[in-house]
Motif scaffolding. Structure first.
Motif, short mmCIF file in Angstrom:
data_model
loop_
_atom_site.label_atom_id
_atom_site.label_comp_id
_atom_site.label_asym_id
_atom_site.label_seq_id
_atom_site.Cartn_x
_atom_site.Cartn_y
_atom_site.Cartn_z
N THR A 76 0.84 -1.20 0.00
CA THR A 76 0.00 0.00 0.00
C THR A 76 0.87 1.25 0.00
OG1 THR A 76 -0.03 0.11 2.39
CG2 THR A 76 -1.76 -1.21 1.34
N ASP A 77 0.23 2.35 -0.29
CA ASP A 77 0.95 3.63 -0.30
C ASP A 77 1.51 3.95 1.09
OD1 ASP A 77 0.42 3.89 -2.90
OD2 ASP A 77 -1.17 5.39 -2.70
N LEU A 78 0.73 3.52 2.09
CA LEU A 78 1.15 3.79 3.47
C LEU A 78 2.45 3.05 3.81
CD1 LEU A 78 -0.19 5.51 5.72
CD2 LEU A 78 -0.99 3.36 6.72
N LYS A 129 5.32 4.73 2.09
CA LYS A 129 5.69 5.97 2.76
C LYS A 129 6.50 5.67 4.03
CE LYS A 129 3.62 10.33 4.16
NZ LYS A 129 2.38 11.03 4.52
N GLU A 130 6.06 4.63 4.72
CA GLU A 130 6.74 4.25 5.96
C GLU A 130 8.18 3.80 5.67
OE1 GLU A 130 5.98 1.10 9.53
OE2 GLU A 130 4.22 1.84 8.43
#
Lengths: 209, 211
Positions: free
Chosen positions: A2-4, A7-8
């Motif tokens: 996922t995008d999350l 990003k993490e």
């Protein structure tokens, strides 16, 4: 992913990069020896420009110099285990770059190619500071630097090496002594003679300053 | 040595601030009295500043990308064996030459292993006749040199030779064949006989004899 997650991961990487940037060269190479690739990237970012400047001043050709610096990092990558704590990392990497630059110089002599003295205005491709507001000053600076570079290139390899390391790279005599593997007294004497020789060649320029 | 020569090696020490005490004061006294050295010191100072101010040369923007790809290649580089195989597969002419060389090599070993003949002249067995006086006397007619042992030059003998030659000799009326040789011929069933002493003497150097 996922995008999350992405990003993490990105944030984690950035954080690690910041941590690495605070470490010494020696700590970085030890981390790299343990398999941490970002430590190698940090080493590359730290040393690519100083090495490029050193090798360019030695060879006088940007393309050749960049190849030599690339090869230097490849050697570090391949032979990371060869580095031991007995020497500073900078000494080790400058020794590798210096040896490769000298090899390149020998190859060039064999090829009977033109030396740095043939570096004309059209070949000028190293970066200069922004002086566009004063074109005359810019031209003078370019010419001045070219003349100095040309005269450095005319010095013998042993004088050229020490004067670049001392007066351009600003390394200590002790470190130069370890890099080129000659006694400290010899380094000092060599720097002295190289400076005097360069000063004689550039006398007409130095008097104007 | 002029007084200037004495101070020339000290220029760098002075400029780097490593001269002190008497050496420094002597040096400064000298450059106050010698305009040439004073000018040189001034030039050297300017030169040092100029060298420090040279525009730093930087790597190109693509440097990291190129380095990364070279490292990736380094990590994924095929083994030496793979490289050799690929080379021969890509370049057919050297591969053909190698194949031909291999064929020659295999042929040579096959010949050595499977096509050894019993008639080969290089199959020798050592015999002990050289210094054996009784045997030598047997093979030389006693009428020639009755009191002297025969001269024996033969140290090696071919292990087999064809019976036809012995028979042919006999048909010619050669009376020198001793009883031992005749007996060997008589019992032979494979058309070969064991080394006959008479033949040893005739072929003084059997290494040069080819059957």
């Amino acid at each position: 992913m996922t995008d999350l997650d992405q990003k993490e991961r990105y944030q984690k990487r950035k954080k690690r990069q910041r941590e690495l940037s605070n470490l010494s060269d020696e700590d970085l190479i030890f981390l790299f020896q343990d398999g941490e690739l970002p430590a190698f990237e940090e080493i590359v970012n730290r040393y690519k420009d100083p090495l490029m400047n050193f090798v360019f001043r030695f060879l006088g050709d940007k393309s050749e110099s960049e190849d030599v610096v690339q090869e230097t990092f490849l050697r570090v990558f391949r032979n990371k285990r060869a580095y031991k704590k007995i020497a500073k990392f900078s000494t080790w990497i400058y020794t590798i770059a210096g040896n490769l630059a000298k090899t390149e110089l020998r190859k060039r002599k064999k090829r009977n190619l033109a030396s740095v003295s043939d570096l004309g205005y059209d070949d000028k491709d190293f970066e200069i500071s922004d002086e566009s507001s004063n074109p005359e000053k810019k031209t003078n600076t370019v010419m001045y630097e070219e003349i100095i570079q040309e005269e450095i290139g005319k010095l013998s390899a042993k004088f050229r090496e020490v004067i670049i390391l001392r007066d351009i790279q600003e390394l200590s005599y002790e470190e130069i002594s370890k890099i080129i593997k000659v006694p400290l007294g010899t380094v000092k004497s060599r720097v002295n003679r190289a400076r005097l020789r360069l000063q004689e060649k550039l006398r007409f320029l130095l008097e104007k300053k | 040595m002029t007084s200037c020569d004495k101070f020339v090696p000290l220029f760098t020490e002075y400029l780097d601030g490593n001269l002190s005490g008497q050496s420094k004061s002597e040096f400064e006294e000298h450059i106050q009295s010698c305009s040439d050295c004073a000018q040189t010191v001034q030039h050297l100072k300017t030169l040092q500043v100029q060298l420090k101010q040279l525009t730093p040369v930087k790597t190109s923007d693509a440097f990291n990308v190129i380095l990364r790809s070279r490292i990736r290649y380094e990590l994924e580089k095929p083994s030496l064996w793979d490289q050799v195989v690929t080379y021969f597969l890509v370049n057919r002419v050297p591969a053909f030459a190698t194949g031909f060389a291999m064929l020659l090599l295999v042929s040579f070993f096959s010949y050595s292993l499977f096509f050894r003949s019993n008639d080969r002249s290089d199959v020798f067995v050592p015999v002990e006749v050289a210094n054996e006086q009784p045997i030598a006397q047997t093979f030389y007619p006693s009428s020639k040199k009755s009191n002297q042992p025969a001269k024996q030059d033969v140290y090696y003998v071919i292990d087999q030779f064809r019976i036809e030659e012995v028979l042919a000799d006999r048909q010619k009326g050669d009376n020198h064949l001793p009883a031992l040789a005749a007996q060997a011929i008589h019992f032979d069933t494979l058309h070969t006989i064991q080394p006959a002493p008479i033949k040893i003497i005739r072929a003084a150097h059997p290494t040069s004899v080819c059957f």
